[in-house]
Design an enzyme around this catalytic site. Sequence first.
Site, PDB file in Angstrom:
ATOM      1  N   ILE A   1      58.831  58.155   3.103  1.00  0.00           N
ATOM      2  CA  ILE A   1      59.339  59.371   3.746  1.00  0.00           C
ATOM      3  C   ILE A   1      58.356  59.958   4.747  1.00  0.00           C
ATOM      4  CG2 ILE A   1      60.865  60.003   1.854  1.00  0.00           C
ATOM      5  CD1 ILE A   1      58.738  61.877   0.795  1.00  0.00           C
ATOM      6  N   GLY A   2      57.161  59.380   4.879  1.00  0.00           N
ATOM      7  CA  GLY A   2      56.222  59.920   5.859  1.00  0.00           C
ATOM      8  C   GLY A   2      54.870  59.240   5.744  1.00  0.00           C
ATOM      9  N   GLY A   3      53.938  59.730   6.537  1.00  0.00           N
ATOM     10  CA  GLY A   3      52.602  59.154   6.499  1.00  0.00           C
ATOM     11  C   GLY A   3      51.737  59.725   7.601  1.00  0.00           C
ATOM     12  N   GLY A   4      50.439  59.572   7.439  1.00  0.00           N
ATOM     13  CA  GLY A   4      49.486  60.041   8.433  1.00  0.00           C
ATOM     14  C   GLY A   4      48.332  59.076   8.537  1.00  0.00           C
ATOM     15  N   GLY A   5      47.241  59.532   9.122  1.00  0.00           N
ATOM     16  CA  GLY A   5      46.106  58.656   9.335  1.00  0.00           C
ATOM     17  C   GLY A   5      45.391  58.277   8.052  1.00  0.00           C
TER      18      GLY A   5
ATOM     19  N   ALA B   1      46.944  58.557   4.638  1.00  0.00           N
ATOM     20  CA  ALA B   1      47.770  58.155   3.500  1.00  0.00           C
ATOM     21  C   ALA B   1      49.215  57.956   3.932  1.00  0.00           C
ATOM     22  CB  ALA B   1      47.685  59.204   2.383  1.00  0.00           C
TER      23      ALA B   1
ATOM     24  N   VAL C   1      53.251  58.413   2.419  1.00  0.00           N
ATOM     25  CA  VAL C   1      53.973  59.221   1.438  1.00  0.00           C
ATOM     26  C   VAL C   1      55.310  58.543   1.123  1.00  0.00           C
ATOM     27  CG1 VAL C   1      54.895  61.482   0.876  1.00  0.00           C
ATOM     28  CG2 VAL C   1      52.908  61.301   2.364  1.00  0.00           C
TER      29      VAL C   1
ATOM     30  N   LYS D   1      51.708  60.205  -2.716  1.00  0.00           N
ATOM     31  CA  LYS D   1      50.848  59.977  -1.552  1.00  0.00           C
ATOM     32  C   LYS D   1      49.852  58.887  -1.911  1.00  0.00           C
ATOM     33  CE  LYS D   1      49.989  63.020   1.408  1.00  0.00           C
ATOM     34  NZ  LYS D   1      49.606  64.199   2.217  1.00  0.00           N
TER      35      LYS D   1
ATOM     36  N   ASP E   1      43.340  72.268   7.295  1.00  0.00           N
ATOM     37  CA  ASP E   1      44.234  71.517   8.200  1.00  0.00           C
ATOM     38  C   ASP E   1      45.621  72.168   8.228  1.00  0.00           C
ATOM     39  OD1 ASP E   1      44.888  69.587  10.039  1.00  0.00           O
ATOM     40  OD2 ASP E   1      45.361  68.053   8.557  1.00  0.00           O
TER      41      ASP E   1
END
Length: 719
Positions: free
Chosen positions: A16-20, A22, A24, A39, A133
């Site tokens: 359903i998502g993610g970043g630099g 981790a 998700v 996560k 953040d």
Amino acid sequence: MIGHDLGGRYEILTRIGGGGMALVYKAHDILLNRNVAVKVLRQQFVHDEEFIRRFRREAQSAASLSHPNVVSIYDVGQEDDTHYIVMEYIEGNNLNEIIQERAPLQTDEAVRIAVQICDALDHAHHNHIIHRDIKPHNILIGKNGRVKVTDFGIARAVTSSTITQTGSVVGSVHYFSPEHAKGVSMGEKSDLYSLGIVIYQMLTGKLPFLGESPISVALKHLQEEFEAPRLVNPHIPQSVENIILKATRKNQSERYDSAHEMLIDLDSCLKPERLNEPKATFVSDSDMDETRVMPAIRGDFRPVSPAVPPPPVERLERERSSSSQKNDVQWKEEGLAEQKQKGWKRPTTIVLVTLVALALLVWGFSAVLKKLDVPEVDVPYVVGMQESDARAAIEAKGLKVEDPVTREFMGDIPAGEVYEQTKANMRVKQGSFIHLSVSDGAVLEKLANYKGKMLQAAKDELSALGVNVDDSLVFEVEEVFSEEEPGTIISQSPDAGTEFDPKAVELKFMVSKGREKIEMPNLIGKTVAEAKDELKAHELVLNEDDILYEPSYVVKKGIVIESDPYEPKDPVSKGAKVSIRVSSGPPEDAREHQFNISISPAEAGKTSEVRIVYTDARGDNIEWGKRQIQEMQTFPVKVILSPDTEARVTVYRDGQFVDSKTITYEEIVQGAGSSTLSIPGTEIATPPPSPKEEAEPATTEPDQEGQTDGDGETTDVQQ
């Protein structure tokens, strides 16, 4: 990860998502039978023990927060090299998606969201946790309107580790506080600054600072003032603008002292008496920090030594001075006596030799210093360049690239591009080594064969790999008519087995929308042969087994009564099967009878109009027809009877009722195949019945004995 039972408890459902840092996933907690968000730390960080230690400690610290506006952390765990955090799953959107879709938001909505964020920060700050953040991406809005702040603790773990190891400042540069950009210690007021930027973006639909690079944006946070919110959106009340201005002051002392103080201000800012309050003013309109050179945003954060040793030349001068003083003292104490003994030549020689030695020593030191004095140069910022261009830029400054460079798969950075460097934005000696980190691009996936599968199944699988299936430019779907079930994939591009980057691929699928729809033709009243031809012309299928015959008093034998399952003008797919019901004529127990009606004109030699109506198993008061007569004529009228019923024929002449005749089913069974009704030319005085009276023959028909006309004569009526 999809389908994997993490920790033997959390079944991974979809990404359903993610970043630099981790990724998700949505997962199902098998033990407690609820959906959760998991996560998972990216693989490039799993071998950094210091990072892992901070990550787990801060995640556990964040788990201690219990507040309705903070995403709850349920569990922290590790399975092999997979480190994960289990959190509350929020069904809804993040604030960034809402801003992108409908910013600027209404003031009351933006304030309502800000109040809940500020309440969450107040709770966190009281528990000695700083978010670090705050940005719209980390603010979740549930379907019930509840605001949830996420990523508490993780931001602190990331910042501490990366600053310690690489000197980088990690975070979202558009929401940096000035002290964050400088890499100095951050506190609660940094979160409030970021919240002020978020409120600005909600109400204006834009970010206060933009730039060509993260460095330029961070410098603007340090040195520039943003455009006043009310200049961008005049509908913002002055009281709300004042909150933004105070929260985003570059000087920390001019910001709110705490999240609680800002929360109180937000709670009252929309009261009528505050909407048009004076614009906020501050003690200083500028900050000393605004004109200072920005410390390294990326690279080594190395403190400058407070005590710099003097250059060798200065040390030499001090030594020479000390030596001279010592010789002078010695000369004063001993030289005088020796001078008396040896005369004046010896001191002169000693002085000359000493001076020559010192001169040679100074000259030697100067030569060595010239060789050791290497000039300093500015380290070029090469992040974002291709590796070859970065090397050329570094070597052009007389610097060297440290080999081997670090190479990692970075899904959001093109292959060959530098994503990190050491010693950025600082001066170093020529010949110094600069270490580069270069992206190997995304991890390529192999495209599966989706032909014959349902479109939704392909979407779910590709979305889990990171493909944005909601973007029509990335995931193009062309619907065509076919024999396949609607939603079935007919073809795909690229072909199965092709390697692709989930973040950059463009996919095209041809999907079946079923057979072409047409309008169902009207078959009612047609013969079977005509119905077959009509269906064939429309590419519809009629099998012999689908022709159903049934008796009917109304419809003639061989005529279509009804079509099934589609009625006339219904949409129907080409090639669909159709069945029809056809009349087989009256049932076997039906009986037919013929009335022979003989009737003369009302007056001999003149024309009369005759109208005949009958009632039988087919219906009531059915029109047989009208005829013009000038002499006596006989008209046959056929009727059909079903058991336990009767048939009746009624005759009108020149618009007036003249006679009727009835026969029962039992009479026909006993042999009455036909009967006669004779109507002479004598006029009947009885007025014609109304339509209602026709339905009630007992009140309009003469009895069987006869009827007396207007002259007192009786007219026989044959039954």
